[in-house]
Structure formats: C-alpha cells, structure tokens
Design a protein around this motif. Structure first.
Motif, PDB file in Angstrom:
ATOM      1  N   GLY A  10       1.259  -1.222   0.455  1.00  0.00           N
ATOM      2  CA  GLY A  10      -0.133   0.117   0.241  1.00  0.00           C
ATOM      3  C   GLY A  10       1.199   1.523  -0.263  1.00  0.00           C
ATOM      4  N   GLY A  14       1.701   4.054   4.320  1.00  0.00           N
ATOM      5  CA  GLY A  14       2.239   2.929   3.811  1.00  0.00           C
ATOM      6  C   GLY A  14       4.214   3.299   2.895  1.00  0.00           C
ATOM      7  N   PRO A  59       0.322   0.472  -6.134  1.00  0.00           N
ATOM      8  CA  PRO A  59       0.159   1.254  -7.338  1.00  0.00           C
ATOM      9  C   PRO A  59       0.169   2.741  -7.165  1.00  0.00           C
ATOM     10  CG  PRO A  59      -1.692   0.745  -6.713  1.00  0.00           C
ATOM     11  CD  PRO A  59      -1.209  -0.549  -5.581  1.00  0.00           C
ATOM     12  N   LEU A 108      -6.441  18.011   4.995  1.00  0.00           N
ATOM     13  CA  LEU A 108      -5.408  17.000   5.918  1.00  0.00           C
ATOM     14  C   LEU A 108      -5.041  17.343   6.951  1.00  0.00           C
ATOM     15  CD1 LEU A 108      -3.718  13.535   5.231  1.00  0.00           C
ATOM     16  CD2 LEU A 108      -6.339  14.565   5.685  1.00  0.00           C
ATOM     17  N   VAL A 156      -1.350  -6.827  -3.954  1.00  0.00           N
ATOM     18  CA  VAL A 156      -1.205  -8.592  -3.325  1.00  0.00           C
ATOM     19  C   VAL A 156      -2.552  -9.403  -3.684  1.00  0.00           C
ATOM     20  CG1 VAL A 156      -0.699  -9.588  -1.080  1.00  0.00           C
ATOM     21  CG2 VAL A 156       0.203  -7.479  -2.044  1.00  0.00           C
ATOM     22  N   GLY A 192      -5.103   0.608   3.161  1.00  0.00           N
ATOM     23  CA  GLY A 192      -6.217   0.763   3.769  1.00  0.00           C
ATOM     24  C   GLY A 192      -7.484   0.317   4.439  1.00  0.00           C
ATOM     25  N   ARG A 240      -6.933  -6.285   2.046  1.00  0.00           N
ATOM     26  CA  ARG A 240      -6.341  -6.997   1.345  1.00  0.00           C
ATOM     27  C   ARG A 240      -5.869  -8.331   2.378  1.00  0.00           C
ATOM     28  NH1 ARG A 240      -8.911 -11.646  -0.751  1.00  0.00           N
ATOM     29  NH2 ARG A 240      -7.639 -12.820  -1.906  1.00  0.00           N
ATOM     30  N   VAL A 270     -17.207  17.844   2.233  1.00  0.00           N
ATOM     31  CA  VAL A 270     -15.502  18.003   2.117  1.00  0.00           C
ATOM     32  C   VAL A 270     -16.371  19.321   1.426  1.00  0.00           C
ATOM     33  CG1 VAL A 270     -14.535  16.824   3.468  1.00  0.00           C
ATOM     34  CG2 VAL A 270     -14.598  16.763   0.864  1.00  0.00           C
ATOM     35  N   LEU A 309     -18.763   7.396   6.745  1.00  0.00           N
ATOM     36  CA  LEU A 309     -17.805   7.443   8.404  1.00  0.00           C
ATOM     37  C   LEU A 309     -17.778   5.774   8.444  1.00  0.00           C
ATOM     38  CD1 LEU A 309     -17.718  11.290   9.060  1.00  0.00           C
ATOM     39  CD2 LEU A 309     -16.471   9.927   7.972  1.00  0.00           C
ATOM     40  N   ASP A 361      -4.794   2.583   8.356  1.00  0.00           N
ATOM     41  CA  ASP A 361      -6.416   2.843   8.291  1.00  0.00           C
ATOM     42  C   ASP A 361      -6.482   0.866   8.417  1.00  0.00           C
ATOM     43  OD1 ASP A 361      -7.127   5.046   8.316  1.00  0.00           O
ATOM     44  OD2 ASP A 361      -8.062   5.048   6.659  1.00  0.00           O
TER      45      ASP A 361
END
Ligand SMILES: Cc1cc2nc3c(=O)[nH]c(=O)nc-3n(C[C@H](O)[C@H](O)[C@H](O)COP(=O)(O)OP(=O)(O)OC[C@H]3O[C@@H](n4cnc5c(N)ncnc54)[C@H](O)[C@@H]3O)c2cc1C
Length: 309
Positions: A12, A17, A36, A57, A143, A175, A179, A199, A281, A299
């Motif tokens: 990730g 990551g 990616p 953020l 993955v 995330g 997976r 937002v 959320l 996450d």
C-alpha cells in the motif's frame, strides 16, 4: 515484475505505507513497497475548476516531526499549506465550549492543514528517488494472495503474470478494506457511524484568524480548517446520510448559507468555491495488529472518525 526476497514488504503506497517504507529503509532494511502509485491531483483541481484539493488533512506537530525525520516535511512546507494556532470547539445544544491556544503551550502552531495530493506528491517523488538510487524497490502491483510463512519467509502473490515476492515482514498499509489483513485472517470489529462527511472549500467574509473551528451539532460536528489564504477554509461536515445527500444537492448559495448557519456565522457569510464531495464514515478496529509475519498499520489497523476520533 519484481521477484525476490526482502526484509520487509510494505503493501500500500498511501501516506502511511509510503512513510513506513521510507522509515524501514532508513533503518537499513531491504524494503519493497508493493502497490500502485496513488492517483495525481483530483480532476477538478487539475482542470482548474477548483483552487484547492477537497481532501485537506489537519496534521498535528507529532505528524510534522515524523515527516521531518523522514525528510519529507521541508518539501511539504515549501508548498502551499495552512496552519492553525488556535482551536475553538463549541456545542450547539449547550453553552459548553473549549479553546486551545498555541501560545499557552509555548508552541508556534497547534498544527498544519495540507492538501492530501500535496503530501502524496512529495512522498512519491521521494520514493521514486530512493528507488532510483536502489535504497528500496517499488513494485506497482496488487497483492492477491499470502502464504504466512511460519518459520520461513512470507510469500506474497501479486497480480499479473504470477509474480511472487518473499519477505520476513509484511506490513499491511493497504487501507480500510485491507486484503492483506483478510488474507492473514485478522478479524475486525466496528461498523458504520451512520454518518457521511461532506467536504468543500469555502470563502469566508471574516478572516479565519489561524483558527480551526469545530461546532458540535445534533447530527454531527462541522469543522472549518483554515487554509493558507486567510479568507478560505476547508470544511468537513459530518451528518446523517440523508442530510449529506441534501447538502450535496443544494444550490451553491443555499449550501453556503447552510454552512454559514451551522458555523453560527463565526466567519461571517460563506461562499462555496468549487465542487463538494462526501465520504461514508465508519469505525473499525483490527482484533490484532500483529499476526505471525504480518503487521497492520494505518487504516488497515484502525479507522476512526476524522473529527471526533
Ligand atoms: C473526510 C475525511 C477527513 C479526514 N481528515 C483527516 C485529517 O484531517 N487528518 C488525518 O490525519 N487524517 C484524516 N483522515 C483520515 C486519513 O485520510 C486516513 O487515515 C489515511 O488516508 C489512511 O492512510 P493509509 O495509507 O492507511 O490508507 P490509504 O490512504 O487508504 O492507502 C491505502 C493504499 O493501499 C493500496 N492498496 C489497496 N489494496 C491493495 C492491494 N491488494 N495491494 C497493493 N496495494 C493495495 C491503495 O491503492 C492505496 O494506495 C480523514 C478521513 C476522511 C474520510
């Protein structure tokens, strides 16, 4: 496609990551970052239809210190960013209010506001530089399978041409819907907040005074984050899904009026600038952060409400 054995495979390439891969490589580990490259600037920003990325953020000084130790902060701070020296939090249904001031803490600021696309751009420029100099490997694949490894290395199966990769440590930074976490058999608990976060970027009649404003409304909090321009804020309004839909469908003037009212007009009349978006959320917490050779971060490990924690 890369094959080989690594000390660590970080899965990730999001903010967590990417930072984790840099930190492990700086500690002398042979690292592969698998995943990616995140998409570039949002379409509206690239097309000039929006002045700011909708995803802004708020970063604490602790995050700033981590980014500085990884050699990323100077690049982020060299670009457009906002800062907040104060926070004002108040309740719509009672006189309860709390304020925090950087001066009282002896700090120059309480935190920063940075567009997510800016963070990703600086991070990935650096990752690509490290890959060119051979400090880490970038593997732009997803993955698909995992053999946990037991006493030996873990094996990751990647999409495309049956490629595999071995590592002593697998860091899942893939995330909220990780997976790798699923393949490692780590359960999660949690569920939806029954809220969506709307937002948008708005211009404000009065200057934001380097203050992050947050008002708790019966359906959820609204936050106004100060941008670099003293008359621009990025809002995150958490509310019921039905209300979020209504806010997205309103005419721009009506939406801006609703934000003005929700913020008790503390910044005067507001004007919408550019598009709006909403995020579902959820709260989610992994039952374990480590299982065998797999460790969860970001996450993948823990998803919290962006405003209330
Ligand atoms: C509305 C909103 C406001 C927020 N505001 C703030 C804020 O102000 N401050 C803050 O600190 N946080 C905020 N957050 C939270 C923050 O955005 C997330 O915590 C953060 O983006 C998580 O980063 P991550 O790297 O763990 O995951 P992600 O950003 O989700 O990245 C995961 C990466 O893994 C990749 N991936 C997925 N599956 C695979 C696979 N099988 N193989 C390889 N790669 C894979 C994906 O392509 C992606 O690049 C907010 C969140 C929301 C929704």
């Amino acid at each position: 496609m890369a094959r080989g054995a690594f000390d660590a495979a970080v899965v990730g390439g999001g903010p967590v990551g990417g930072c984790c891969a840099l930190a492990l490589a700086a500690a002398g580990m042979r690292v592969a970052l698998v995943g990616p490259r995140p998409a570039g600037p949002p379409a509206a920003l690239a097309a000039g239809e929006a002045d700011y990325d909708l995803r802004v953020l708020a970063l604490t000084r602790a995050s700033e210190r981590i980014l500085a130790r990884l050699g990323l902060w100077a690049g982020i701070a060299a670009g457009r960013h906002g800062r907040f020296r104060a926070m004002r939090v108040w309740d719509a249904a009672s006189p309860a209010a709390v304020r925090f001031d950087a001066d009282e803490l002896g700090e120059p600021v309480l935190g920063w506001t940075v567009e997510q696309s800016r963070i990703v751009e600086v991070l990935w420029r650096r990752l690509e530089g490290e890959a060119e100099s051979g400090t880490l490997a970038l593997v732009p694949a997803r993955v698909e399978s995992l053999e946990p490894g037991g006493a030996g290395d873990a094996h990751l199966g990647l999409d495309g041409a049956g490629a595999t990769l071995r590592a002593r440590l697998v860091v899942a930074a893939d995330g909220a819907d990780s997976r790798v976490r699923e393949l490692a058999g780590i359960a999660v608990r949690g569920g939806p907040y029954e809220q969506r976060a709307v937002v948008a970027t708005l211009a404000c009649e009065r200057p934001h005074r380097l203050t992050a404003w947050q008002r708790f409304l019966p359906d959820g909090p609204i936050a106004l984050l100060p941008l670099d321009d003293f008359h621009r804020v990025s809002i995150v309004w958490s509310t019921t899904p039905a209300h979020a839909d209504a806010l997205l469908e309103m005419e721009p003037e009506a939406f801006a009026g609703a934000v003005t009212e929700a913020a008790e007009a503390r910044l005067g009349a507001m004007t919408l600038e550019g598009p709006r978006a909403a995020y579902a959320l959820r709260h989610q917490h992994a039952a374990a952060y480590v299982e065998g050779r797999v460790a969860l971060v970001g996450d993948a490990a823990h998803v919290i409400h962006p405003l209330a924690g």
